[in-house]
Scaffold this active site. Sequence first.
Site, short mmCIF file in Angstrom:
data_model
loop_
_atom_site.label_atom_id
_atom_site.label_comp_id
_atom_site.label_asym_id
_atom_site.label_seq_id
_atom_site.Cartn_x
_atom_site.Cartn_y
_atom_site.Cartn_z
N MET A 33 0.84 -1.21 0.00
CA MET A 33 0.00 0.00 0.00
C MET A 33 0.87 1.25 0.00
SD MET A 33 -3.45 -0.87 2.07
CE MET A 33 -2.82 -0.60 3.72
N ALA A 35 3.99 3.95 1.09
CA ALA A 35 4.68 4.40 2.32
C ALA A 35 5.77 3.37 2.64
CB ALA A 35 3.71 4.58 3.48
N HIS A 37 8.97 1.09 3.38
CA HIS A 37 10.06 1.09 4.37
C HIS A 37 10.91 -0.15 4.12
CE1 HIS A 37 7.56 -1.91 6.32
NE2 HIS A 37 6.57 -1.04 6.46
N GLU A 38 11.88 -0.38 4.99
CA GLU A 38 12.80 -1.49 4.76
C GLU A 38 12.13 -2.86 4.76
OE1 GLU A 38 16.58 -1.67 6.88
OE2 GLU A 38 16.45 0.51 7.02
N GLY A 39 10.99 -2.96 5.45
CA GLY A 39 10.24 -4.22 5.42
C GLY A 39 9.80 -4.53 4.00
N HIS A 40 9.27 -3.51 3.32
CA HIS A 40 8.86 -3.71 1.93
C HIS A 40 10.08 -4.03 1.05
CE1 HIS A 40 5.58 -0.85 3.37
NE2 HIS A 40 4.87 -1.88 2.94
N GLN A 64 -10.40 -2.71 2.07
CA GLN A 64 -9.96 -3.34 3.32
C GLN A 64 -10.00 -2.40 4.51
OE1 GLN A 64 -6.05 -4.25 1.48
NE2 GLN A 64 -5.16 -3.73 3.46
N SER A 190 4.11 1.01 8.08
CA SER A 190 3.80 2.35 7.59
C SER A 190 3.03 3.13 8.66
CB SER A 190 2.97 2.27 6.31
OG SER A 190 3.61 1.44 5.38
N ARG A 191 2.27 2.41 9.47
CA ARG A 191 1.45 3.08 10.50
C ARG A 191 2.29 3.55 11.69
NH1 ARG A 191 -2.80 -0.81 8.69
NH2 ARG A 191 -4.51 0.48 7.91
P1 AMP Z 1 1.43 -3.00 3.50
O1 AMP Z 1 2.00 -1.97 2.59
O2 AMP Z 1 1.48 -2.62 4.94
O3 AMP Z 1 0.09 -3.51 3.04
O4 AMP Z 1 2.39 -4.24 3.41
C1 AMP Z 1 2.73 -4.80 2.16
C2 AMP Z 1 3.52 -6.06 2.39
O5 AMP Z 1 4.69 -5.76 3.15
C3 AMP Z 1 2.73 -7.11 3.19
O6 AMP Z 1 2.98 -8.39 2.65
C4 AMP Z 1 3.31 -6.96 4.58
O7 AMP Z 1 3.23 -8.15 5.35
C5 AMP Z 1 4.75 -6.63 4.26
N1 AMP Z 1 5.40 -5.98 5.39
C6 AMP Z 1 4.98 -4.87 6.05
N2 AMP Z 1 5.80 -4.59 7.08
C7 AMP Z 1 6.76 -5.54 7.09
C8 AMP Z 1 7.89 -5.81 7.92
N3 AMP Z 1 8.20 -5.04 8.96
N4 AMP Z 1 8.64 -6.89 7.63
C9 AMP Z 1 8.33 -7.70 6.58
N5 AMP Z 1 7.28 -7.50 5.75
C10 AMP Z 1 6.50 -6.44 6.00
#
Ligand code: AMP
Length: 282
Positions: A33, A35, A37-40, A64, A190-191
């Site tokens: 979605m 925003a 970050h390193e997780g993405h 959602q 992102s939140r």
């Molecule tokens: P979102 O943009 O929050 O909908 O997340 C998009 C994807 O990134 C989803 O598959 C999330 O599970 C994954 N994601 C978000 N935050 C993290 C994180 N800290 N570590 C690993 N994956 C993440």
Amino acid sequence: MKAPVVVTTVRDLRRKVESWLRDGQRVALVPTMGALHEGHLSLVAAARELANRTVVSIFVNPAQFAPHEDFGRYPRDLGRDCAYLARQGLADLVFAPETRELYSDGFATRIEVGGPALGLESEFRPHFFSGVATVVAKLLMAAHPNVAVFGEKDYQQLLVVRRLVRDLGLDVTIAGAPIVREESGLALSSRNAYLDPRERAVAVKLNRALKCVVERVRDNCSISAAEAAGKETLLAAGFESVDYVAIRDADTLATINMPVANMRVLAAARIGSVRLIDNMAV
Ligand code: AMP
């Protein structure tokens, strides 16, 4: 630096992906979605290990969010996200559709997943997984990737997507990627941008509380007592309310009374206007 190409229509997305597939390349999709970050970025890196070409979708999916949730204020900055992806240099294409590209006038379909979608998040966000399942199905049908990568950060969502793909017979592999955390242990999200300094100091305790739950189960504490202790720890840490702390079968999310081979503890708690989720292998 390798800036990804940006497309906004399903037609342009298909054309690009089909040309790669025709050339015998494997294509991965990373739905987000924005925003970013390193997780993405870790999902994009994982995608690169699984495919030759990576598409990142950036779409804040209205289906959602409930009306009282943060759809309106969810951070959106496509330029910044693309620059961030360019610095990493691993994404080939960004698919950033307008809402009407995916939800045309009179759109009237929702996909309801049972099984792993029941309980936990669904109890507090009843609309959530049907919104996720609907958009993920649309993205997978639009992009037609060989593999799609989802984070374990949203562990229930990962299992729901796996079930969706299996039940609908979609020809795509779903890969999970581990949670990326700050040094404090707080899972990147992102939140987290909504947290003020006081709330952030509380937020970092979510991960620590989950670790305590894991230790209790390993020390032979009962499942229900470990869950109750986790909830107490979160309230004592300053969370205003705790939606759940639950130890479940990690493969199905079924409730358990006794330890099983593969377990996961999942939690959701609220601080200020922010609702945080996290989870951990037991
Ligand atoms: P979102 O943009 O929050 O909908 O997340 C998009 C994807 O990134 C989803 O598959 C999330 O599970 C994954 N994601 C978000 N935050 C993290 C994180 N800290 N570590 C690993 N994956 C993440």
